[in-house]
Design a protein around this motif. Sequence first.
Motif, mmCIF file in Angstrom:
data_model
loop_
_atom_site.group_PDB
_atom_site.id
_atom_site.type_symbol
_atom_site.label_atom_id
_atom_site.label_comp_id
_atom_site.label_asym_id
_atom_site.label_seq_id
_atom_site.Cartn_x
_atom_site.Cartn_y
_atom_site.Cartn_z
ATOM 1 N N LYS A 25 5.733 13.035 -6.506
ATOM 2 C CA LYS A 25 6.304 11.768 -6.045
ATOM 3 C C LYS A 25 6.035 11.569 -4.564
ATOM 4 C CE LYS A 25 10.462 8.923 -5.838
ATOM 5 N NZ LYS A 25 9.763 8.003 -4.994
ATOM 6 N N ALA A 26 6.189 12.635 -3.768
ATOM 7 C CA ALA A 26 5.920 12.554 -2.331
ATOM 8 C C ALA A 26 4.450 12.229 -2.065
ATOM 9 C CB ALA A 26 6.317 13.855 -1.640
ATOM 10 N N VAL A 27 3.545 12.853 -2.831
ATOM 11 C CA VAL A 27 2.113 12.593 -2.676
ATOM 12 C C VAL A 27 1.807 11.155 -3.083
ATOM 13 C CG1 VAL A 27 -0.193 13.177 -3.531
ATOM 14 C CG2 VAL A 27 1.425 15.006 -2.969
ATOM 15 N N ALA A 28 2.272 10.750 -4.252
ATOM 16 C CA ALA A 28 1.993 9.406 -4.768
ATOM 17 C C ALA A 28 2.521 8.326 -3.832
ATOM 18 C CB ALA A 28 2.595 9.241 -6.160
ATOM 19 N N ASP A 29 3.663 8.563 -3.211
ATOM 20 C CA ASP A 29 4.244 7.581 -2.297
ATOM 21 C C ASP A 29 3.348 7.316 -1.085
ATOM 22 O OD1 ASP A 29 6.411 7.174 -3.931
ATOM 23 O OD2 ASP A 29 7.789 8.429 -2.766
ATOM 24 N N GLN A 30 2.424 8.237 -0.801
ATOM 25 C CA GLN A 30 1.506 8.066 0.331
ATOM 26 C C GLN A 30 0.267 7.250 -0.051
ATOM 27 O OE1 GLN A 30 2.153 9.380 3.492
ATOM 28 N NE2 GLN A 30 4.143 9.832 2.601
ATOM 29 N N ALA A 37 -1.425 7.183 -9.423
ATOM 30 C CA ALA A 37 -1.825 8.547 -9.039
ATOM 31 C C ALA A 37 -2.223 9.381 -10.255
ATOM 32 C CB ALA A 37 -0.694 9.229 -8.291
ATOM 33 N N LYS A 38 -3.379 10.038 -10.142
ATOM 34 C CA LYS A 38 -3.856 10.977 -11.160
ATOM 35 C C LYS A 38 -4.086 12.309 -10.457
ATOM 36 C CE LYS A 38 -5.969 7.697 -14.265
ATOM 37 N NZ LYS A 38 -5.347 7.885 -15.527
ATOM 38 N N PHE A 39 -3.466 13.368 -10.997
ATOM 39 C CA PHE A 39 -3.519 14.696 -10.387
ATOM 40 C C PHE A 39 -4.382 15.625 -11.219
ATOM 41 C CE2 PHE A 39 0.385 12.740 -8.963
ATOM 42 C CZ PHE A 39 0.441 13.065 -7.625
ATOM 43 N N VAL A 54 -5.837 14.669 -5.906
ATOM 44 C CA VAL A 54 -5.244 13.428 -6.384
ATOM 45 C C VAL A 54 -6.199 12.273 -6.117
ATOM 46 C CG1 VAL A 54 -4.034 12.947 -4.199
ATOM 47 C CG2 VAL A 54 -3.148 11.994 -6.337
ATOM 48 N N LYS A 55 -6.145 11.285 -6.996
ATOM 49 C CA LYS A 55 -6.833 10.024 -6.735
ATOM 50 C C LYS A 55 -5.900 8.909 -7.165
ATOM 51 C CE LYS A 55 -9.512 9.438 -11.020
ATOM 52 N NZ LYS A 55 -10.867 9.255 -11.554
ATOM 53 N N GLY A 56 -6.126 7.723 -6.621
ATOM 54 C CA GLY A 56 -5.301 6.578 -6.957
ATOM 55 C C GLY A 56 -6.075 5.292 -6.728
ATOM 56 N N LYS A 57 -5.493 4.207 -7.178
ATOM 57 C CA LYS A 57 -6.119 2.904 -7.005
ATOM 58 C C LYS A 57 -5.826 2.368 -5.614
ATOM 59 C CE LYS A 57 -6.003 1.538 -11.852
ATOM 60 N NZ LYS A 57 -5.492 0.551 -12.825
ATOM 61 N N ASP A 58 -6.787 1.609 -5.075
ATOM 62 C CA ASP A 58 -6.580 0.954 -3.792
ATOM 63 C C ASP A 58 -5.875 -0.386 -4.018
ATOM 64 O OD1 ASP A 58 -8.537 -0.805 -4.714
ATOM 65 O OD2 ASP A 58 -10.102 -0.015 -3.400
ATOM 66 N N ALA A 60 -7.041 -3.241 -4.242
ATOM 67 C CA ALA A 60 -7.783 -4.108 -5.155
ATOM 68 C C ALA A 60 -7.730 -3.614 -6.597
ATOM 69 C CB ALA A 60 -9.235 -4.204 -4.698
ATOM 70 N N GLY A 61 -7.062 -2.475 -6.829
ATOM 71 C CA GLY A 61 -6.938 -1.946 -8.182
ATOM 72 C C GLY A 61 -8.100 -1.080 -8.632
ATOM 73 N N VAL A 62 -8.884 -0.576 -7.681
ATOM 74 C CA VAL A 62 -10.044 0.247 -7.997
ATOM 75 C C VAL A 62 -9.735 1.702 -7.615
ATOM 76 C CG1 VAL A 62 -12.486 0.657 -7.486
ATOM 77 C CG2 VAL A 62 -11.600 -1.681 -7.576
ATOM 78 N N TYR A 63 -10.020 2.636 -8.554
ATOM 79 C CA TYR A 63 -9.793 4.047 -8.256
ATOM 80 C C TYR A 63 -10.779 4.534 -7.211
ATOM 81 C CZ TYR A 63 -6.320 5.333 -11.741
ATOM 82 O OH TYR A 63 -5.148 5.466 -12.450
#
Length: 186
Positions: A25-30, A37-39, A54-58, A60-63
């Motif tokens: 949760k702390a990582v995803a919140d950043q 978030a995908k771990f 970890v990776k996440g969407k920006d 614009a919704g792009v990973y």
Amino acid sequence: MRRLAVVMAVLALTGCGSDVEVAHKAVADQLANPKSAKFTNVRVTDQGNVCGQVKGKDAAGVYGGYQSYAAIKSDSQFKVVFDPDGTNAEIRTLCGGAPVSEEAYADPGQAVGSWDVQIVSGSNMGALSDMTARLIERGFIPSVVARDGEQRVLIGPFADKAQADDKKAQLMSSMGIESVVVKHRE
């Protein structure tokens, strides 16, 4: 149906508020989009820190690509440190990644074929055959060599350090695999 209810109850009791969940949760919140978030390659150190990629969407919704992180435990909270390019010494120390030696970044003017990308070996690598199969599926051509009494997974050799650095970045971005650039040895 009853078995499913029992399994769900056990999972709910064991998963509530675990250190890994709190750290994630702390990582995803950043991230720009925390819910995306995908771990991968998650591990907990002896000190209670949570490490992985970890990776996440920006916006614009792009990973984006994977990046390493360390969630450093302090009481019941976690301080998050990111390492997008795999060179953060603090994360390597906290998470047990392979040290980056002086030898690894020697004279960039060396002869052709003088650099390899070495996959970081550790608890998250798994069996050599599994790692090499995953690499081949994604278009990376690995080789397994014995060095210093251990089996190492290498990609290369590359003509110059810049090519090896690009391949290292591709490994992290596409697969979340930690690696280091090392001098090629025959």
